[in-house]
Design a protein around this motif. Structure first.
Motif, short mmCIF file in Angstrom:
data_model
loop_
_atom_site.label_atom_id
_atom_site.label_comp_id
_atom_site.label_asym_id
_atom_site.label_seq_id
_atom_site.Cartn_x
_atom_site.Cartn_y
_atom_site.Cartn_z
N ARG A 1 0.76 -0.97 -0.45
CA ARG A 1 0.00 0.00 -0.13
C ARG A 1 0.44 1.40 -0.03
O ARG A 1 1.49 1.31 0.79
N ARG B 1 -2.58 0.62 17.24
CA ARG B 1 -2.50 1.20 15.94
C ARG B 1 -2.05 -0.19 15.23
O ARG B 1 -0.47 -0.64 15.21
N GLU B 2 -2.96 -0.69 14.38
CA GLU B 2 -3.16 -1.49 13.61
C GLU B 2 -1.60 -1.37 12.38
O GLU B 2 -1.69 -2.45 11.74
N TRP B 3 -1.45 -0.40 12.10
CA TRP B 3 -1.24 0.29 10.93
C TRP B 3 0.27 1.11 10.88
O TRP B 3 -0.04 2.27 11.51
N ILE C 1 2.17 1.52 3.81
CA ILE C 1 1.35 1.19 4.64
C ILE C 1 2.10 -0.17 5.32
O ILE C 1 1.12 -1.09 4.59
N LYS C 2 2.42 -0.77 6.43
CA LYS C 2 2.02 -2.20 6.72
C LYS C 2 1.41 -2.40 7.79
O LYS C 2 1.26 -1.77 9.08
N HIS C 3 0.44 -3.30 8.13
CA HIS C 3 -0.86 -3.94 9.12
C HIS C 3 0.51 -4.94 9.67
O HIS C 3 1.36 -5.43 9.61
#
Length: 66
Positions: free
Chosen positions: A35, A53-55, A44-46
Protein backbone atom coordinates in the motif's frame (compact mmCIF):
# COMPACT_ATOMS: atom_id res chain seq x y z
CA UNK A 1 5.21 -16.07 -22.18
CA UNK A 2 6.83 -19.47 -22.44
CA UNK A 3 5.07 -22.73 -21.76
CA UNK A 4 6.33 -24.82 -18.86
CA UNK A 5 5.49 -28.28 -17.55
CA UNK A 6 3.57 -28.66 -14.32
CA UNK A 7 5.78 -30.57 -11.84
CA UNK A 8 2.76 -32.48 -10.54
CA UNK A 9 0.73 -33.56 -13.60
CA UNK A 10 3.21 -32.77 -16.45
CA UNK A 11 0.70 -30.74 -18.49
CA UNK A 12 1.81 -27.67 -20.49
CA UNK A 13 0.84 -24.39 -18.85
CA UNK A 14 1.77 -20.72 -19.13
CA UNK A 15 4.86 -19.56 -17.28
CA UNK A 16 2.84 -16.64 -15.87
CA UNK A 17 0.25 -18.93 -14.22
CA UNK A 18 0.07 -18.94 -10.43
CA UNK A 19 -1.33 -22.48 -10.32
CA UNK A 20 -1.94 -25.38 -12.70
CA UNK A 21 -5.46 -25.19 -14.17
CA UNK A 22 -5.59 -28.96 -14.48
CA UNK A 23 -4.48 -30.18 -11.02
CA UNK A 24 -4.33 -26.94 -8.99
CA UNK A 25 -0.64 -27.28 -8.08
CA UNK A 26 0.69 -23.86 -6.87
CA UNK A 27 3.51 -22.56 -9.10
CA UNK A 28 4.33 -18.90 -8.51
CA UNK A 29 2.88 -17.26 -5.45
CA UNK A 30 1.98 -13.65 -6.20
CA UNK A 31 3.90 -11.07 -4.20
CA UNK A 32 1.79 -9.22 -1.66
CA UNK A 33 0.67 -5.80 -2.80
CA UNK A 34 2.22 -2.88 -0.99
CA UNK A 35 0.00 0.00 0.00
CA UNK A 36 1.35 3.41 -0.97
CA UNK A 37 1.09 6.47 1.21
CA UNK A 38 -1.11 9.31 -0.11
CA UNK A 39 1.94 11.33 -1.20
CA UNK A 40 3.23 8.38 -3.28
CA UNK A 41 6.29 7.60 -1.18
CA UNK A 42 6.80 4.87 1.38
CA UNK A 43 4.35 2.12 2.25
CA UNK A 44 1.82 1.16 4.89
CA UNK A 45 2.18 -2.19 6.70
CA UNK A 46 -0.22 -4.10 8.91
CA UNK A 47 1.32 -4.93 12.29
CA UNK A 48 0.63 -8.25 13.98
CA UNK A 49 -0.68 -8.73 17.50
CA UNK A 50 -3.00 -6.61 19.59
CA UNK A 51 -2.02 -2.98 19.21
CA UNK A 52 -3.64 0.39 19.56
CA UNK A 53 -2.36 1.22 16.06
CA UNK A 54 -2.72 -1.69 13.66
CA UNK A 55 -0.98 0.07 10.76
CA UNK A 56 2.44 1.71 10.45
CA UNK A 57 3.90 3.93 7.73
CA UNK A 58 7.47 3.31 6.58
CA UNK A 59 9.60 5.38 4.20
CA UNK A 60 10.34 4.00 0.77
CA UNK A 61 13.44 1.80 0.46
CA UNK A 62 13.96 2.83 -3.18
CA UNK A 63 15.88 6.01 -3.89
CA UNK A 64 14.75 8.26 -6.71
CA UNK A 65 17.59 10.04 -8.47
CA UNK A 66 15.87 12.40 -10.85
Amino acid sequence: MALILCPECKSSISGAAHFCPRCGYPLNEPAPKRRKLPNGTGCIKHLSGRRTREWAAYPSTKKNFS
